[in-house]
Design an enzyme around this catalytic site. Structure first.
Site, short mmCIF file in Angstrom:
data_model
loop_
_atom_site.label_atom_id
_atom_site.label_comp_id
_atom_site.label_asym_id
_atom_site.label_seq_id
_atom_site.Cartn_x
_atom_site.Cartn_y
_atom_site.Cartn_z
N THR A 205 47.77 36.38 24.20
CA THR A 205 48.74 36.39 24.95
C THR A 205 50.19 36.89 24.21
OG1 THR A 205 48.41 34.60 26.41
CG2 THR A 205 50.53 34.99 26.18
N THR B 174 45.29 31.51 22.52
CA THR B 174 45.19 30.06 22.33
C THR B 174 43.74 29.36 22.77
OG1 THR B 174 46.27 29.84 24.42
CG2 THR B 174 47.41 29.76 22.35
#
Ligand code: ASP
Length: 342
Positions: A13, A89
């Site tokens: 991201t 993540t």
């Protein structure tokens, strides 16, 4: 001389932008990080960036990606004081764990970081995560030694040992936790290094050991689990180790079909490892009756390892030709700070 930090951009991201047409988040090349984060100039570090493969959403991570990251670190090891790996993540804890085994004798920081929101948007957590990860990667003590010579995850003001951390929250900025090991660094208005928790360097020699063999199966026990779900896994020739997420301190149902199947698996020369499906704590087989049979048949305790640390450790041990007793002994041993020995 200014500290030299290498950024290794793998996707996630942090470096994403919204695709005009579809509205979905897609990766962009993180070419000039100092232009995007001008405050980095104040650190006075020399920064370079490499992109070892086309940036990916980390849910697409495969062992060859871990090997490429480890290879980049190894190739540039002597030229930098520390490394920051920008990573999604979702599987960051797996990559951090795998790297901790592959980078033997590591004496420099390798800090993985990412963010819950992309860099370009106003409330992003990317700015802080990336800036502080870079600062920590170049941090040295008064003798010029790196403060944190480990593979770590930096997220939301805390630096964790990478093979102790797990992604806990898909939404909150505090996405990672490390229930069985304290944070190595707490960041507030000052940076507090928790030196007593930071692992000393293994030895004088850095060595890349990037062998990986994914011949491991994972299963999470649950009440009502059917024989037809478990047996194909145990009968498959594709795995040599079964990593079982057991209840509590290592407990399992005592149905004879399950115990017989596990016993047969072990008797055929393969290995069963138990880690707890609890978020914290450890496996202690024999504490309850419902784990006694597992202990007696030779199930190996993964103690307090996370699932991520255990599965990557097994792949790494298999990939480095550990077999039989050596394999089982090493699974149960602390190799890189991932397990608390008793
Ligand atoms: N799906 C993204 C990834 O892991 C999520 C993130 O970066 O936080 O690559």
């Amino acid at each position: 001389m200014s500290r030299r930090v290498m950024l290794i951009y793998t996707g996630g991201t942090l470096g994403m932008v919204r695709d005009e047409q579809s509205g979905a988040l897609i990766s962009f090349a993180l070419d000039d990080v100092e232009q995007k984060l001008p405050e980095l100039k104040a650190l006075g570090y020399h920064l370079d960036a490499v992109t070892p493969f086309n940036p990916i959403d980390s849910s697409q991570t495969e062992p060859h990606h871990w090997q490429s990251i480890a290879q980049s670190i190894s190739e540039h090891y002597n030229n930098y004081d520390g490394f920051v790996v920008l990573h999604g993540t979702d599987t960051m804890a797996y990559t951090a764990s795998a790297l901790s085994y592959m980078l033997d004798g590591l004496a420099k920081p390798v800090i993985l970081t990412g963010s819950q929101l992309p860099l370009g948007i106003p409330r992003t957590d990317a700015r802080e995560n990336l800036t502080t990860a870079i600062e920590l990667a170049g941090a040295t003590d008064s003798n010029g030694h790196p403060r944190v010579p480990e593979v770590c995850i930096y997220f939301d003001y805390r630096l964790f040992r990478g093979n102790r951390a797990s992604k806990f929250d898909s939404d909150k900025f505090q996405a990672f936790q490390s229930p069985n090991y304290p944070a190595l660094v707490e960041v507030g208005t000052v940076i507090r290094f928790q030196d007593r928790y930071i692992r000393p360097v293994d030895g004088p020699l850095f060595k890349l050991r990037k062998g990986i063999d994914p011949g491991v199966a994972g299963i999470r026990l649950f009440p009502g689990m059917a024989k037809s779900v478990v047996t194909p896994l145990l009968e498959s020739a594709d795995n040599r180790v079964l990593l079982m997420e057991t209840f509590g301190m290592g407990n399992a149902p005592t149905h004879s079909w399950l115990l017989d199947a596990l016993r047969h698996y072990i008797n055929s020369g393969r290995t069963v490892v138990s880690v707890t499906q609890c978020r914290g704590g450890y496996v202690d087989m024999g504490r309850y009756h419902s784990s006694t049979a597992l202990r007696e048949m030779g199930v190996v305790s993964g103690r307090d390892m996370t699932f991520e640390a255990a599965i990557t450790k097994i792949m790494w041990l298999l990939g480095n030709d550990y077999t039989g007793f050596e394999l089982e002994k090493s699974i149960n041993k602390d190799l890189k700070g991932e397990l608390t020995e008793v």
